[in-house]
Design an enzyme around this catalytic site. Sequence first.
Site, PDB file in Angstrom:
ATOM      1  N   ARG A   1       0.817  -1.212   0.000  1.00  0.00           N
ATOM      2  CA  ARG A   1       0.000   0.000   0.000  1.00  0.00           C
ATOM      3  C   ARG A   1       0.854   1.268   0.000  1.00  0.00           C
ATOM      4  O   ARG A   1       0.415   2.311  -0.479  1.00  0.00           O
ATOM      5  CB  ARG A   1      -0.906   0.009   1.237  1.00  0.00           C
ATOM      6  CG  ARG A   1      -1.862  -1.182   1.305  1.00  0.00           C
ATOM      7  CD  ARG A   1      -3.213  -0.766   0.782  1.00  0.00           C
ATOM      8  NE  ARG A   1      -4.207  -1.812   0.904  1.00  0.00           N
ATOM      9  CZ  ARG A   1      -5.112  -1.879   1.872  1.00  0.00           C
ATOM     10  NH1 ARG A   1      -5.125  -0.972   2.829  1.00  0.00           N
ATOM     11  NH2 ARG A   1      -5.998  -2.839   1.868  1.00  0.00           N
TER      12      ARG A   1
ATOM     13  N   ASP B   1     -16.293   9.865   6.722  1.00  0.00           N
ATOM     14  CA  ASP B   1     -15.168   8.933   6.593  1.00  0.00           C
ATOM     15  C   ASP B   1     -13.901   9.663   7.016  1.00  0.00           C
ATOM     16  O   ASP B   1     -13.881  10.896   7.088  1.00  0.00           O
ATOM     17  CB  ASP B   1     -15.025   8.438   5.148  1.00  0.00           C
ATOM     18  CG  ASP B   1     -14.269   7.111   5.068  1.00  0.00           C
ATOM     19  OD1 ASP B   1     -14.919   6.045   5.042  1.00  0.00           O
ATOM     20  OD2 ASP B   1     -13.021   7.138   5.056  1.00  0.00           O
TER      21      ASP B   1
END
Length: 274
Positions: free
Chosen positions: A34, A143
Amino acid sequence: MSISADDFQIVQKFLLENSGISLAPGKEYLVEGRLQPLVYSEGFDDIHVLVVALNKNSESDLGKKVIEALTTNETSFFRDKHPFETLKTAIIPELLKKTQANKKIQIWSAASSSGQEPYSLAMLLADSFSWVKDWDIRIVASDISEEMLEKCRSGLYSQFEISRGLPAHYLPRFFQRAQSKWQINSEIRERIDFCYLNLYEDWVGLPPLDIIFMRNVLIYFDKDTKKTILEKVIKVLKPGGYLFMGSGEKPDGLEEHFQTTDFSTSACFKLVSA
Ligand SMILES: C[S@@+](CC[C@H](N)C(=O)[O-])C[C@H]1O[C@@H](n2cnc3c(N)ncnc32)[C@H](O)[C@@H]1O
């Protein structure tokens, strides 16, 4: 290049302190995979140099980008189906009766990722409850990832995303073509207030809520963090309000506050005492 044990520990600590997300040992491969694109896009020589920069100034933009890179954003329209069926057949009808006096229903999609969850809620309301004219039904969607929030606000989805869970007849009804993508109509977008909210920090600006969708996010936190977050849910959810969790998730350790409902396949719990 693989990440060293020391650098992995720095990333683990940073992520825990800034988002509550707990990275178990053995997840080195995930961090490497990632963070590698960030190494290139931010012009670092390798992961180690990125981690050194992160460690020097964790409150920088780089910190936000590292959190975004390490969060999992998997979602889809009408994910798991059952919660949406339960809302349609039982919970919304019950709330419409209960809120006759003030005609207001507030729903929160906490950890809304790229928006499929709050948009599914808004489409369900527009489709099945269009006759409810004088109620003010609002959805807040939040979020930790600004990148995800930007996507939510744009309302743009690829054909692949559309093919994952959207009922076929909803496409012509709620979307229009936008070059190679589909954009959700403004009538649906306007029902939702999108905002940044880190579940691990103080929750400010939330109205008292009738329904909370907190699905597939608590799984990333350790037991104590999960309990702390659920204690905050108790404070913002109205007594008698409903909490929807991810399939198989439960409000562990707080069972005296949350009653199991008849809708167990929906992971739906009723707040019985604050
Ligand atoms: C797997 S997605 C779940 C999306 C949606 N709720 C669903 O069930 O389909 C998890 C989301 O949680 C968000 N997230 C992770 N940590 C968070 C935090 N501390 N505060 C708010 N959101 C967080 C991630 O950015 C990601 O979008």
